[in-house]
Enzyme design. Structure first.
Site, PDB file in Angstrom:
ATOM      1  N   CYS A  12       0.948  -1.025   0.095  1.00  0.00           N
ATOM      2  CA  CYS A  12       0.010  -0.165   0.237  1.00  0.00           C
ATOM      3  C   CYS A  12       1.024   1.403   0.039  1.00  0.00           C
ATOM      4  CB  CYS A  12      -1.192  -0.025   1.710  1.00  0.00           C
ATOM      5  SG  CYS A  12      -2.416   1.214   1.148  1.00  0.00           S
ATOM      6  N   CYS A  57      -4.947  -2.414   5.601  1.00  0.00           N
ATOM      7  CA  CYS A  57      -4.374  -0.841   5.406  1.00  0.00           C
ATOM      8  C   CYS A  57      -6.019  -0.014   4.906  1.00  0.00           C
ATOM      9  CB  CYS A  57      -3.170  -1.019   5.024  1.00  0.00           C
ATOM     10  SG  CYS A  57      -2.798  -0.121   3.371  1.00  0.00           S
TER      11      CYS A  57
END
Length: 395
Positions: free
Chosen positions: A100, A200
């Site tokens: 991410c 996330c």
């Protein structure tokens, strides 16, 4: 005035990062990344990103900085979610947080920030950046955060020099209690907010439930392998060269059901990861069972009893050539070279003494002490002192 775009997540860390930058005289803009709006996979009826974006908005209002939300859900689905499902299907365990940062925060998001005329992007990570000169050129270092308990440099182990050049980490010199204290003094709405758990940016999603949306359950067997099984008594021949010896040490054992006894059933090998203890639902053993291997082709899970089972440990791992990543390219190894480092194979693991060995088709990392639950698809990161210099995907 230099302009900084802060990724405001609605948590206390990024809130204080924005405040500190303001104090340092930057022109600060807050951006909230919306990375998810597929409600079919959230496990509760509340909408976590809405709550988080509201908190981020309140922080921006309190600090008097411009704020907007950017919708990155398409890119997130393509670069993170689809990749995760593919990896799990292959029986590997990806690390969405590392990806991410590499693919979303410091790539897609950074490009948006730069298009808004930003000089830098800032996040609430507990790590530090410094600059040195090598051969007359500026080189950026990624350093561990001062708070040993919260150091998050591992999550940024895949960043490049170009990404680091444009990044700021305002809270890297602080501890978590200091960050909360500043937020409380400033009366920020996030001061007491709990740290987010879960994927996330997706919010309150637990991984097994998330995976079950796309990977269909299918019944398979759980096999227990005895710690005294002859498979653990391999003797290494003296005729092997260094590379062959490392390859042997890094190679996972190939188990078959005949090597052990069937102790239970499961709903799909791709839901399990090496070292996992929870969720097996097998009782009646003297110590807990740990996953020592999964086979997604035959849909079999292999387990061993107790945290010291020999099936959990290996002394080396391999990284394919294309997956070796140096933040400090000037330190990259040539074929045949080695480097003594401190390394970790998962977030929060204490750093371990290790040696990097670079060969033609990739790199071996050999550890002084055998490591528990080396997991394919996860990242190994290596440090020199407090600097994280490189990383790679465990193959």
């Amino acid at each position: 005035m230099k302009r900084v775009v802060v990724g405001l997540s609605g948590g206390v860390d990024s809130s204080v990062a924005a405040y500190l930058l303001q104090q340092q005289g930057y022109e600060v803009i807050g951006l909230f990344m919306k990375n998810w709006h597929d409600d079919s996979v959230t496990i509760s009826n509340d909408c976590p990103w809405l709550e988080d974006s509201n908190d981020a908005l309140l922080v921006a209002e309190k600090l008097g900085i411009p704020f907007q939300t950017v919708d990155l859900s398409e890119q997130y689905k393509e670069k993170i979610v689809d990749y995760m499902f593919n990896e799990y299907e292959k029986g590997r365990t990806p690390n969405p947080d590392v990806l991410c940062n590499r693919e979303i925060k410091f790539d897609v998001f950074m490009k948006i920030a730069l298009s808004l005329g930003a000089d830098y992007v800032a996040t609430g990570h507990y790590c530090r950046k410094s600059e040195i000169e090598v051969d007359g050129k500026a080189v950026y270092q990624l350093l561990a955060g001062v708070d040993n308990n919260k150091d998050q440099s591992y999550f940024l182990c895949q960043l490049s020099q170009e990404q680091l050049a444009k990044s700021l980490f305002p809270i890297g010199e602080l501890t978590k209690p200091q960050v909360r204290e500043i937020a409380a003094e400033m009366e920020l709405v996030t001061a007491e907010k709990k740290d987010s758990q879960g994927l996330c940016f997706i919010g309150k999603v637990r991984l097994p439930e998330f995976l079950q949306q796309k990977l269909q359950p299918k019944d398979g067997i759980i096999v227990q392998i005895d710690k005294d099984n002859p498979v653990y008594n391999t003797t290494v021949s003296d005729d092997l060269n260094t590379e062959e010896a490392l390859a042997l040490a890094a190679k996972p054992i190939q188990y078959t059901p005949e090597m052990g006894k069937k102790v239970g059933k499961h709903q799909g090998a791709h839901y399990f990861t090496i070292g996992q203890r929870k969720g097996l639902n097998v009782g009646g053993t003297a110590e807990g069972l740990f996953v020592i291997a999964t086979d997604v082709v035959s849909n079999t899970i292999y387990t061993g009893m107790g945290s010291h089972h020999p099936g959990l440990f290996r002394k080396a791992l391999f990284i394919e050539k294309s997956e070796v990543h140096w933040i400090r390219k000037d330190l990259a190894l040539a074929n045949g070279e080695t480097m003594k480092v401190m390394a970790r194979i998962r977030y929060r693991q204490p750093l371990q003494e290790a040696t990097l060995h670079q060969f033609e088709d990739g790199m071996y990392v050999s550890f002084k002490e055998p490591q528990s639950a080396i997991t394919e698809g996860q990242f190994v990161a290596w440090h020199l002192g407090e600097e994280l210099v490189g990383s790679g995907v465990i193959s």
